[in-house]
Design an enzyme around this catalytic site. Structure first.
Site, PDB file in Angstrom:
ATOM      1  N   SER A  95       0.828  -1.192   0.000  1.00 57.87           N
ATOM      2  CA  SER A  95       0.000   0.000   0.000  1.00 57.87           C
ATOM      3  C   SER A  95       0.879   1.266   0.000  1.00 57.87           C
ATOM      4  CB  SER A  95      -0.939  -0.059   1.205  1.00 57.87           C
ATOM      5  OG  SER A  95      -1.997   0.827   1.069  1.00 57.87           O
TER       6      SER A  95
ATOM      7  N   ASP B 123      -8.727  -3.782  -6.359  1.00 61.70           N
ATOM      8  CA  ASP B 123      -8.224  -3.245  -5.088  1.00 61.70           C
ATOM      9  C   ASP B 123      -8.987  -1.963  -4.756  1.00 61.70           C
ATOM     10  OD1 ASP B 123      -6.616  -1.834  -3.121  1.00 61.70           O
ATOM     11  OD2 ASP B 123      -4.974  -3.181  -3.637  1.00 61.70           O
TER      12      ASP B 123
ATOM     13  N   HIS C  69      -7.320  -5.728  -0.874  1.00 62.50           N
ATOM     14  CA  HIS C  69      -6.197  -4.787  -0.900  1.00 62.50           C
ATOM     15  C   HIS C  69      -4.890  -5.542  -0.739  1.00 62.50           C
ATOM     16  CE1 HIS C  69      -3.974  -1.170  -0.524  1.00 62.50           C
ATOM     17  NE2 HIS C  69      -3.887  -1.138   0.794  1.00 62.50           N
TER      18      HIS C  69
END
Length: 517
Positions: free
Chosen positions: A232, A459, A487
Site C-alpha cells: 500500500s 483493489d 487490498h
C-alpha cells in the site's frame, strides 16, 4: 471521519489466509531478469556525506522485545537531513527476527505494511515475521522500522480519546453552511491539536525522510543492497527509496502500488472510485447470500439502498450499546473498512443487517478497527501519523469548501455511494499547520535492479491503474497482476502470486513484466 489517502493494510488483511487460488499467465516472453543479490557483509556506502557518517556507522544494541523470537533496538537519525549537524536526533524503533535456516542467509528483509502510519514493528511481530513463507523467513532476517512519527518512533499526537471520538463522528456530508462550518472547525481543531501536541517533528515526517532512514538502517544492518516488501503506502516509500538510492536497490516488492505522479485530488478521486468498485464486488457476493440486507436486485440497487440507509443515519443515529451512537460517518467508515478484504464481507453483511434493525454495534466495531480504537477509548497514532505524512508529502487537494463543492459532481460520479463523503474528507490537509514539502512527480529510479510492482484488479484503496502507472514509471519495473478482490496480493491466497514473489526474493529472478495471476 476518514482521514484521506489512508492507503493501508488492515487487521483483516494481515490475518487472511486468502480465498482465491489462480494460475499464472505470462504477459511477455522476454527472458526473466535477475536482481542483484542482497549483501550480507559489511555495507559498502562510500558516498555518504561526512556529517551523516556517524549515523551510518552506529552500532545497534539489540535487546529482548518481550515477543518470542524477536529482538528490538533503537536507531538514531537526524531530525533534519538538510542540517544534521544543527538538528536534534530522532530515536527510531527497530525490530528483527533472525533467519531461521536452513539455507544461505540472504541478509535482511525490511517490511512495511503501509498507512502511512501503520506500525511496521507491529506488522513484523504479528504477521510477517511468523506468517511469511517459511523459505523466506529461513534465509532472511525479518526486519521492521517504525517510520518517524509512527507508533514507537517519536509518534505524532493530535487528540485525546474523547477528542478523537468526537472527530470521527462529525458529519462528513454537510447539507448546509452550518454543517460545513462544523466540519471545517473539526479539521482545524485536529490540525491545531497536532501542532500543539507534536511540535517540531511535524516538519520532518515526510516519505523522503523515512526513505533516508531506511538507507541508514540498511547500512547499520550490514547490507550492501536493500531487500524490501512494502504494501500500500509502503510502495510509495519503497519507490521513493529507489529514486533516492537506485544503486542500493536489491530486491524490492511493491504490493498494492501508488502512483506518485498524481496530485492529491486525483489520488483521492481514484481511491473513491476504487471503493465503489470494491462495493460492487461486495454487492454481487451479498446478493447471492440468503442474509443480504441490500437485496438481490444488482449492484446499482444495492448502492441505492445503502446510500438511503446512510442518509437515514445522517438524520437519526441508531444505538450501539455504548456511549457512541452509530451515525452516518461511523457507519460509512465501517463499510469502507470491510472493503479492504473480502474475508470481512460476512461481518459487514451482519453489521448492516443489525444496523438496519436498530443495532449499530457491528458497524461500530468495524469502524473502530479501522481507526485502531481500543476498548478503553484510546486510539493508536495511526490517524495522526497518516495525516502528518500525507499533508507533508503533497499540497492539499482543495483550497477550501468552495473547491470541494465544485468537485462534488466528479467524486459522486466516481462513487454514487461514497463520493460526497470522501470529497469532503479530502479537505483535511487544507488547514495543516506545516506547508507541504513534496509534490507529485514520476519516480523512475534509473539504474536500479528489477523492482516487482504488484497490482490487484479490484483493489479498493490502491486502484489497479496505479500499479500499471508505477511499473511504467520505474525504469526497471516489472508489473505482476492479481485478478481478484481485496487490498494487496502477497500472502493472501494466490499460489501464483506467492510463487512469483518468493522466487524473486530467494533467487533474484523477477517475473516477466506483464505476468498475470
Amino acid at each position: 471521519m476518514d482521514t484521506r489517502r489512508l492507503l493501508r493494510t488492515t487487521g483483516t488483511v494481515l490475518a487472511a489466509t486468502g480465498l482465491f487460488i489462480s494460475g499464472c499467465t505470462t504477459g511477455s516472453s522476454s527472458p526473466t531478469a535477475s536482481a542483484s543479490a542482497p549483501g550480507a557483509g559489511a555495507a559498502a556506502t562510500p558516498d555518504v556525506p561526512a556529517n551523516l557518517k556517524p549515523y551510518y556507522d552506529q552500532k545497534l544494541r539489540w535487546r529482548d522485545c518481550g515477543v518470542p523470537g524477536f529482538q528490538c533496538a533503537t536507531m538514531k537519525a537526524p531530525l533534519d537531513y538538510e542540517k544534521p549537524d544543527a538538528a536534534e536526533d530522532v530515536d527510531l524503533a527497530v525490530a528483527r527476527k533472525k533467519a531461521t535456516g536452513p539455507g544461505k542467509r540472504l541478509g535482511s528483509l525490511l517490511v512495511n505494511p503501509g498507512g502511512p502510519g501503520g506500525s511496521a514493528i507491529g506488522y513484523v511481530q504479528a504477521y510477517a515475521g511468523i506468517g511469511y513463507p517459511a523459505p523466506v523467513r529461513a534465509q532472511y532476517d525479518m526486519v521492521a522500522i517504525d517510520p518517524r512519527g509512527v507508533a514507537r518512533s517519536e509518534p505524532v499526537e493530535c487528540l485525546d480519546g474523547k477528542g478523537m471520538d468526537a472527530y470521527t463522528q462529525v458529519d462528513q456530508t454537510p447539507d448546509d453552511r452550518a454543517e460545513t462550518d462544523r466540519l471545517v472547525a473539526a479539521f482545524k481543531g485536529f490540525a491545531d491539536g497536532c501542532a500543539t501536541r507534536s511540535g517540531e517533528i511535524l516538519q520532518h515526517v515526510s516519505t523522503v525522510d523515512a526513505a533516508k532512514d531506511m538507507d541508514v538502517l540498511r547500512a547499520v544492518l550490514g547490507d550492501e543492497k536493500l531487500a524490501y516488501v512494502g504494501a500500500s503506502y509502503g510502495t510509495f516509500l519503497g519507490a521513493t527509496y529507489a529514486e533516492l538510492f537506485p544503486s542500493r536497490v536489491g530486491r524490492l516488492v511493491l504490493d498494492g502500488a501508488m502512483d506518485p505522479a498524481l496530485p492529491a485530488i486525483e489520488l483521492n478521486r481514484d481511491q473513491t472510485a476504487g471503493f465503489e468498485t470494491a462495493f460492487h464486488s461486495f454487492a454481487k457476493d451479498c446478493a447471492a447470500q440468503p442474509d443480504c440486507p441490500l437485496g438481490d436486485d444488482g449492484t446499482a440497487d444495492a448502492g441505492k439502498k445503502l446510500k438511503a440507509f446512510l442518509e437515514e443515519l445522517d438524520a437519526g443515529p441508531v444505538p450501539t450499546g455504548e456511549s457512541r451512537d452509530l451515525g452516518e460517518s461511523l457507519a460509512t467508515t465501517g463499510v469502507i473498512a470491510a472493503m479492504y478484504d473480502e474475508s470481512a464481507w460476512p461481518q459487514l453483511r451482519e453489521g448492516l443487517s443489525r444496523a438496519m434493525a436498530g443495532d449499530g454495534a457491528g458497524l461500530l466495531a468495524l469502524a473502530d478497527s479501522y481507526y485502531e480504537r481500543e476498548q478503553d477509548g484510546s486510539y493508536s497514532n495511526l490517524m495522526y501519523a497518516n495525516a502528518a505524512v500525507n499533508c507533508l508529502d503533497l499540497p492539499p487537494a482543495f483550497t477550501g469548501p468552495e473547491a470541494v463543492a465544485a468537485a462534488l459532481p466528479s467524486f459522486e460520479k466516481a462513487s454514487p455511494v461514497f463520493g460526497k463523503g470522501l470529497a469532503w474528507a479530502s479537505l483535511n490537509c487544507t488547514y495543516w499547520p506545516v506547508k507541504a514539502t513534496g509534490k507529485p512527480q514520476r519516480l523512475e529510479a534509473k539504474g536500479a535492479a528489477p523492482i516487482v510492482v504488484v497490482g490487484t484488479t479490484r483493489d479498493p484503496a490502491t486502484p489497479y491503474k496505479w500499479a500499471e502507472a508505477l511499473a511504467g514509471q520505474l525504469s526497471s519495473g516489472a508489473l505482476l497482476t492479481y485478478d481478484g478482490d481485496g487490498h494487496t496480493a502477497y500472502g493472501r491466497g494466490s499460489d501464483c502470486i506467492d510463487r512469483a514473489i518468493n522466487r524473486y526474493l530467494l533467487e533474484g529472478k523477477a517475473p516477466a513484466d506483464g505476468t498475470k495471476c
